[in-house]
Design a protein around this motif. Structure first.
Motif, PDB file in Angstrom:
ATOM      1  N   GLY A 250       0.775  -1.239   0.000  1.00  0.00           N
ATOM      2  CA  GLY A 250       0.000   0.000   0.000  1.00  0.00           C
ATOM      3  C   GLY A 250       0.800   1.280   0.000  1.00  0.00           C
ATOM      4  N   ALA A 251       2.111   1.219  -0.294  1.00  0.00           N
ATOM      5  CA  ALA A 251       2.916   2.445  -0.346  1.00  0.00           C
ATOM      6  C   ALA A 251       2.440   3.335  -1.489  1.00  0.00           C
ATOM      7  CB  ALA A 251       4.390   2.107  -0.514  1.00  0.00           C
ATOM      8  N   GLU A 252       2.581   4.651  -1.297  1.00  0.00           N
ATOM      9  CA  GLU A 252       2.130   5.618  -2.307  1.00  0.00           C
ATOM     10  C   GLU A 252       3.288   6.366  -2.954  1.00  0.00           C
ATOM     11  OE1 GLU A 252      -2.109   6.829  -0.297  1.00  0.00           O
ATOM     12  OE2 GLU A 252      -0.246   7.288   0.778  1.00  0.00           O
ATOM     13  N   TYR A 253       4.428   6.418  -2.272  1.00  0.00           N
ATOM     14  CA  TYR A 253       5.649   6.995  -2.823  1.00  0.00           C
ATOM     15  C   TYR A 253       6.758   5.949  -2.766  1.00  0.00           C
ATOM     16  CZ  TYR A 253       3.685  11.740  -2.548  1.00  0.00           C
ATOM     17  OH  TYR A 253       2.917  12.862  -2.715  1.00  0.00           O
ATOM     18  N   PHE A 254       7.614   5.935  -3.772  1.00  0.00           N
ATOM     19  CA  PHE A 254       8.801   5.089  -3.763  1.00  0.00           C
ATOM     20  C   PHE A 254      10.007   6.015  -3.915  1.00  0.00           C
ATOM     21  CE2 PHE A 254      12.091   2.240  -5.012  1.00  0.00           C
ATOM     22  CZ  PHE A 254      11.750   1.002  -4.476  1.00  0.00           C
ATOM     23  N   VAL A 255      10.838   6.069  -2.875  1.00  0.00           N
ATOM     24  CA  VAL A 255      11.932   7.039  -2.811  1.00  0.00           C
ATOM     25  C   VAL A 255      13.270   6.302  -2.811  1.00  0.00           C
ATOM     26  CG1 VAL A 255      12.925   8.966  -1.523  1.00  0.00           C
ATOM     27  CG2 VAL A 255      10.449   8.576  -1.471  1.00  0.00           C
ATOM     28  N   ILE A 256      14.133   6.677  -3.753  1.00  0.00           N
ATOM     29  CA  ILE A 256      15.499   6.153  -3.783  1.00  0.00           C
ATOM     30  C   ILE A 256      16.380   7.080  -2.956  1.00  0.00           C
ATOM     31  CG2 ILE A 256      17.481   5.563  -5.221  1.00  0.00           C
ATOM     32  CD1 ILE A 256      15.592   5.002  -7.505  1.00  0.00           C
ATOM     33  N   ASP A 257      17.057   6.523  -1.982  1.00  0.00           N
ATOM     34  CA  ASP A 257      17.907   7.306  -1.088  1.00  0.00           C
ATOM     35  C   ASP A 257      19.305   7.466  -1.691  1.00  0.00           C
ATOM     36  OD1 ASP A 257      19.223   8.153   1.613  1.00  0.00           O
ATOM     37  OD2 ASP A 257      17.112   7.948   2.117  1.00  0.00           O
ATOM     38  N   THR A 506      10.856  -7.931   0.496  1.00  0.00           N
ATOM     39  CA  THR A 506      10.813  -9.280  -0.069  1.00  0.00           C
ATOM     40  C   THR A 506      11.241 -10.331   0.939  1.00  0.00           C
ATOM     41  OG1 THR A 506      13.103  -9.243  -0.929  1.00  0.00           O
ATOM     42  CG2 THR A 506      11.371  -8.317  -2.329  1.00  0.00           C
ATOM     43  N   LYS A 507      11.864  -9.923   2.049  1.00  0.00           N
ATOM     44  CA  LYS A 507      12.324 -10.866   3.071  1.00  0.00           C
ATOM     45  C   LYS A 507      11.297 -11.055   4.185  1.00  0.00           C
ATOM     46  CE  LYS A 507      16.346 -11.606   1.198  1.00  0.00           C
ATOM     47  NZ  LYS A 507      17.576 -11.036   1.772  1.00  0.00           N
ATOM     48  N   LEU A 508      10.172 -10.356   4.092  1.00  0.00           N
ATOM     49  CA  LEU A 508       9.120 -10.535   5.089  1.00  0.00           C
ATOM     50  C   LEU A 508       8.305 -11.772   4.747  1.00  0.00           C
ATOM     51  CD1 LEU A 508       7.764  -6.895   5.582  1.00  0.00           C
ATOM     52  CD2 LEU A 508       9.716  -8.007   6.678  1.00  0.00           C
ATOM     53  N   SER A 509       7.844 -12.454   5.762  1.00  0.00           N
ATOM     54  CA  SER A 509       6.989 -13.613   5.531  1.00  0.00           C
ATOM     55  C   SER A 509       5.669 -13.160   4.922  1.00  0.00           C
ATOM     56  CB  SER A 509       6.726 -14.342   6.840  1.00  0.00           C
ATOM     57  OG  SER A 509       5.891 -13.547   7.687  1.00  0.00           O
ATOM     58  N   ALA A 510       4.980 -14.081   4.282  1.00  0.00           N
ATOM     59  CA  ALA A 510       3.677 -13.761   3.694  1.00  0.00           C
ATOM     60  C   ALA A 510       2.699 -13.278   4.757  1.00  0.00           C
ATOM     61  CB  ALA A 510       3.123 -14.992   2.965  1.00  0.00           C
ATOM     62  N   THR A 511       2.791 -13.891   5.951  1.00  0.00           N
ATOM     63  CA  THR A 511       1.906 -13.492   7.046  1.00  0.00           C
ATOM     64  C   THR A 511       2.170 -12.056   7.459  1.00  0.00           C
ATOM     65  OG1 THR A 511       1.766 -15.753   7.880  1.00  0.00           O
ATOM     66  CG2 THR A 511       1.211 -13.993   9.414  1.00  0.00           C
ATOM     67  N   LEU A 512       3.451 -11.691   7.610  1.00  0.00           N
ATOM     68  CA  LEU A 512       3.791 -10.339   8.037  1.00  0.00           C
ATOM     69  C   LEU A 512       3.453  -9.327   6.944  1.00  0.00           C
ATOM     70  CD1 LEU A 512       4.869  -8.507  10.179  1.00  0.00           C
ATOM     71  CD2 LEU A 512       7.206  -9.059   9.456  1.00  0.00           C
ATOM     72  N   GLN A 513       3.662  -9.673   5.701  1.00  0.00           N
ATOM     73  CA  GLN A 513       3.270  -8.782   4.613  1.00  0.00           C
ATOM     74  C   GLN A 513       1.773  -8.509   4.640  1.00  0.00           C
ATOM     75  OE1 GLN A 513       4.727  -9.574   0.636  1.00  0.00           O
ATOM     76  NE2 GLN A 513       6.603 -10.506   1.413  1.00  0.00           N
ATOM     77  N   ASP A 514       0.992  -9.547   4.885  1.00  0.00           N
ATOM     78  CA  ASP A 514      -0.469  -9.378   4.944  1.00  0.00           C
ATOM     79  C   ASP A 514      -0.877  -8.494   6.118  1.00  0.00           C
ATOM     80  OD1 ASP A 514      -0.826 -10.923   2.698  1.00  0.00           O
ATOM     81  OD2 ASP A 514      -1.330 -12.767   3.791  1.00  0.00           O
ATOM     82  N   LEU A 516       0.977  -6.160   7.547  1.00  0.00           N
ATOM     83  CA  LEU A 516       1.384  -4.791   7.227  1.00  0.00           C
ATOM     84  C   LEU A 516       0.415  -4.166   6.234  1.00  0.00           C
ATOM     85  CD1 LEU A 516       3.506  -2.575   7.606  1.00  0.00           C
ATOM     86  CD2 LEU A 516       4.861  -3.656   5.790  1.00  0.00           C
ATOM     87  N   LYS A 517       0.011  -4.936   5.259  1.00  0.00           N
ATOM     88  CA  LYS A 517      -0.938  -4.456   4.254  1.00  0.00           C
ATOM     89  C   LYS A 517      -2.276  -4.082   4.891  1.00  0.00           C
ATOM     90  CE  LYS A 517      -3.021  -5.965  -0.121  1.00  0.00           C
ATOM     91  NZ  LYS A 517      -3.033  -7.066  -1.142  1.00  0.00           N
ATOM     92  N   ALA A 518      -2.767  -4.908   5.789  1.00  0.00           N
ATOM     93  CA  ALA A 518      -4.049  -4.642   6.453  1.00  0.00           C
ATOM     94  C   ALA A 518      -3.950  -3.400   7.336  1.00  0.00           C
ATOM     95  CB  ALA A 518      -4.470  -5.850   7.277  1.00  0.00           C
ATOM     96  N   PHE A 519      -2.825  -3.256   8.039  1.00  0.00           N
ATOM     97  CA  PHE A 519      -2.632  -2.085   8.896  1.00  0.00           C
ATOM     98  C   PHE A 519      -2.627  -0.801   8.080  1.00  0.00           C
ATOM     99  CE2 PHE A 519       0.758   0.815  10.513  1.00  0.00           C
ATOM    100  CZ  PHE A 519       0.008   1.402  11.517  1.00  0.00           C
ATOM    101  N   ILE A 520      -1.911  -0.797   6.960  1.00  0.00           N
ATOM    102  CA  ILE A 520      -1.842   0.394   6.110  1.00  0.00           C
ATOM    103  C   ILE A 520      -3.209   0.707   5.511  1.00  0.00           C
ATOM    104  CG2 ILE A 520      -0.891   1.278   3.940  1.00  0.00           C
ATOM    105  CD1 ILE A 520       1.746  -0.068   4.715  1.00  0.00           C
TER     106      ILE A 520
END
Length: 619
Positions: A250-257, A506-514, A516-520
C-alpha cells in the motif's frame, strides 16, 4: 501565570538590544489594539501580537534604523518579564539519534540554550517552558528561527519583590555584528507562546490546533524509502523487486535514497554534482525506473543533500564562487542570489527529467561560521526563497525535511516542508520516546514514523510446544542492533503522522506482509482523522506511557498505551473529551463525557514492551 500582550510599559521590558549606539531606553506606547511601539532618534521598534482562540500568541518584533548611518547590532532578543518566585525551566538537548533529552531544572540563577549553525536543532531545540511551582501554571515559548538562535531565562536581583525573572529569545549573539542600514528593518525571529497547566505535554494540543488551522497538511502519505533495505547497494533489478512489494502493502511513494549519483562506490565524493551514476547503481536507467514506479501507480522520489557539495565534486571545481568553505567542507551560499538561482536550476532540471514528486532533503555536515556575522539571517532568507520557489513552481511536489535525522525539526521549517524524518534511530521503542518529546514542540502529524522490520520465522520456541514467528526491527541507524517487537506495538508506534517503510520487503513472511498491508489499509481509511489530529500525554512514567489523539470536535478519541515495565494490570486515565457527548467503543461499551471527566477510563496494562489501544467515537 498571567501573561497577556500589550502590558509592557518600558522598552527594557520588551527587548534586549545592544550595539554601537546609545542605550535604548524609554517609554513604550500602544500603537493599536495589537501593537506596541517605541521610537527615538535611532530606532523605531514595533512588537505586534496575534492571539489565536486557544490563547496561543504569535509575536513579531521589528527594528527600523532611523539614524543617518549604519547601526551595528550585537544583541537583539525579544523579552518577557515575570514576577519573582519559585520556577522550573524545561529545555531539550538534541543529538544525532538522540532527539529527545528534555529535562526540568530549578531556576536558581540562569538557564540558557542556543544553536550556532544552520541545522536549527543541533545541541538544543528552539523552545523553552517556564513553570511556576507556587501556582502550578506555566508558559511555553517557541522560536520560529530563521537564523541562529539563543534563549535565556534569568532570575536577577531586584530591590523590590517585583518583576525580576526574564525570558529572552532571538538572535544568537555569538559572532553577531549585524549592520542595519539607514531606513532598513530587521525582523527578529517570531515567537509563539501560550500558557499551560499540563506539565507532561505543555498543553501541546494548542500548538497542534493552531498549525492544523493555519498551516494544514497537504498529505499524510505512505512512503517507501530504499535506504534501510540495502543502503547504497541499489540497482534497477533490486529496486524493481522492492517496488512490487511496496505496491502490494500500500505504499504511495517510492523514494530512492543516497547512492544513485556520482562515481561508482564513491557517490559521497560527488555530493553536489547530482549526475546519475552510469557505471553502477541504476546504471543510467533512472528515468526508466521512475516510469516503472508511475506505471505501478506510485509516485517517484529521490534523495538530495542540496545544501552541500564535496570538495572533489565537479560543481565546486567549476563554480567555486557559489560555495562557502568551512573546515574543507563546501556549502551552497544561499546568501548569494546567483548561487540560489544556480542550485535551483540544477534541481529543477532533475525534477523535470525524472518526473520527481517527492524529495528527501538531507543535511549531514555542520555549517556554523557566518563570515558576514549576521547569524545566518541572509543565508536563511535565501534558503527560504529557494524552498518557496520550488513549492511555487512544483506545487504537487512533496518535500521531506531531514538533517542527519531530526536535527532540523523546528516550527520555522513547517513553512515549505510537508513532514520531517524524525530520527535515524529506527528502534520502535526509541521512536515512541522521540515522538513523545517532539510532539510537545511540533504538530504530531508532521512527524514521520518509520517501520524497518524483518521476519524471524520458526526460531523462537512457543510456550506449550512448536515455534512462532517473531518480528525484528532495527534498533539503531543501521542493522547492527536488532530488537524484537510484537505486532500490536508495531502498529501503535507507527501512527500519528506519515508512515514510512524502509526495509527489504521481499524478506518478510507472507503473514507479516499481509498484516502490514491490512494495517496500512486501515490507516488510510482513517487518514482524515490523523491529518488534523491533536495529541496529548495522559501518563508518562518509568513504567507506562499513554497518548491521546483526538479531532478538534472531540468526536473521535484514540488512546494508546505503551508498557515499559509492567507494575500493574490496569491504569485509570482522564482523557480530554466533550462533556456533553456520549462515546462508544468498538466492543459496544458506552461512556458519558461527564463520566469520563470525573471518573476516568480504565485501560488494561499489558506485558513488558506491549501496546494497547482504545477508540472512543461519538455515539
Amino acid at each position: 501565570m498571567k501573561h497577556y500582550p500589550l502590558t509592557v510599559d518600558h522598552i527594557g521590558q520588551m527587548m534586549t538590544l545592544f550595539g554601537d549606539f546609545d542605550m535604548v531606553s524609554g517609554k513604550v506606547e500602544r500603537k493599536n489594539d495589537h501593537t506596541l511601539f517605541f521610537e527615538n532618534d535611532q530606532f523605531e521598534i514595533e512588537s505586534s501580537y496575534i492571539v489565536h482562540d486557544t490563547g496561543l500568541v504569535k509575536r513579531t518584533d521589528t527594528i527600523k534604523n532611523k539614524a543617518n548611518r549604519p547601526l551595528s547590532i550585537s544583541s537583539a532578543l525579544s523579552k518577557f518579564v515575570f514576577h519573582g518566585g519559585e520556577y522550573e525551566v524545561f529545555t531539550q538537548y538534541n543529538e544525532w539519534c538522540g532527539e529527545r533529552y528534555g529535562q526540568w531544572q530549578p531556576l536558581v540563577t540562569e538557564i540558557s540554550a542556543s544553536c550556532d549553525e544552520v541545522r536549527s536543532n543541533v545541541g538544543a531545540a528552539p523552545f523553552v517552558a517556564l513553570f511556576n511551582q507556587q501556582n502550578q501554571r506555566g508558559i511555553v515559548f517557541h522560536i520560529l528561527c530563521q537564523s541562529t538562535w539563543k534563549l535565556r531565562v534569568r532570575k536577577f536581583f531586584a530591590q523590590s519583590a517585583g518583576k525580576n525573572v526574564t525570558v529572552e529569545l532571538g538572535l544568537n549573539d555569538q559572532n553577531l555584528s549585524y549592520s542595519l542600514l539607514p531606513g532598513d528593518t530587521l525582523v527578529l525571529p517570531k515567537i509563539l507562546y501560550y500558557t499551560f497547566t499540563n506539565k507532561q505535554d505543555l498543553d501541546a494540543y494548542k500548538l497542534h490546533r493552531y498549525y492544523n488551522e493555519y498551516h494544514p497538511a497537504k498529505a499524510l502519505p505512505i512512503i517507501y524509502n530504499s535506504w534501510m533495505s540495502n543502503f547504497d547497494n541499489i540497482s534497477y533489478d533490486i529496486l524493481s523487486e522492492q517496488l512490487k512489494a511496496a505496491k502490494d502493502v500500500g505504499a504511495e511513494y517510492f523514494v530512492i535514497d543516497a547512492g544513485w549519483f556520482g562515481r561508482p562506490n564513491e557517490w559521497f565524493r560527488s555530493v553536489g554534482d547530482w549526475r546519475e551514476c552510469q557505471d553502477a547503481s541504476m546504471a543510467g536507467r533512472m528515468r526508466e525506473f521512475a516510469d516503472l514506479v508511475r506505471a505501478e501507480g506510485l509516485k517517484f522520489g529521490l534523495w538530495f543533500e542540496i545544501e552541500r557539495a564535496d570538495k572533489d565534486s565537479l560543481t565546486v571545481k567549476t563554480h567555486p564562487e557559489y560555495y562557502i568553505c568551512e573546515n574543507n567542507k563546501y556549502f551552497v551560499n544561499y546568501a548569494d542570489p546567483a548561487a540560489c538561482d544556480y542550485i535551483y536550476h540544477v534541481l529543477a532540471q532533475l525534477i523535470r527529467k525524472y518526473g520527481i514528486e517527492f524529495i528527501k532533503f538531507d543535511f549531514n555536515e555542520r555549517l556554523s561560521f557566518d563570515a558576514k556575522r549576521t547569524g545566518f539571517l541572509e543565508y536563511f532568507k535565501g534558503y527560504r526563497g529557494f524552498i518557496d520557489r520550488i513549492n511555487r513552481e512544483f506545487p504537487s511536489l512533496y518535500l521531506e525535511n531531514c538533517a542527519s535525522g531530526g536535527l532540523r525539526m523546528s516550527m520555522a521549517n513547517i513553512h515549505g516542508f510537508d513532514s520531517f524524518w524524525m530520527s535515524d534511530d529506527h528502534s520502535l521503542y526509541n521512536q515512541v520516546d522521540i515522538f513523545k518529546h517532539t510532539m510537545i514542540r511540533m504538530p504530531s502529524r508532521m512527524l514521520e514514523k518509520w517501520i524497518t522490520i524483518r521476519s524471524l520465522a520458526e526460531f523462537t520456541p512457543k510456550y506449550g510446544g512448536g515455534t512462532s514467528e517473531k518480528i525484528l526491527v532495527s534498533g539503531d541507524a543501521t542493522w547492527n542492533h536488532l530488537e524484537a517487537v510484537n505486532e500490536g506495538y508495531l502498529k501503535a508506534a507507527a501512527v500519528g503522522g506519515p508512515i514510512g517503510i524502509s526495509c527489504d520487503l521481499t524478506k518478510l513472511s507472507a503473514t507479516l506482509q499481509d498484516e502490514l498491508k491490512a494495517f496500512i489499509r486501515e490507516y488510510k481509511n482513517e487518514r482524515d482523522f490523523w491529518i488534523s489530529s491533536e495529541c496529548r500525554i495522559l501518563c508518562d512514567t518509568e513504567s507506562l506511557l499513554v497518548l491521546q489523539f483526538n479531532d478538534r470536535a472531540m468526536d473521535t478519541i484514540k488512546l494508546y498505551s505503551f508498557t515499559k515495565h509492567p507494575r500493574q494490570t490496569a491504569v485509570t486515565v482522564y482523557p480530554a473529551c466533550d462533556e456533553t457527548k456520549c462515546y462508544i467503543t468498538s466492543d459496544g461499551k458506552e461512556y458519558k463525557g461527564m463520566s469520563v471527566k470525573e471518573e476516568g477510563i480504565d485501560l488494561p496494562v499489558g506485558k513488558r514492551f506491549t501496546a494497547g489501544t482504545l477508540t472512543l467515537k461519538k455515539a
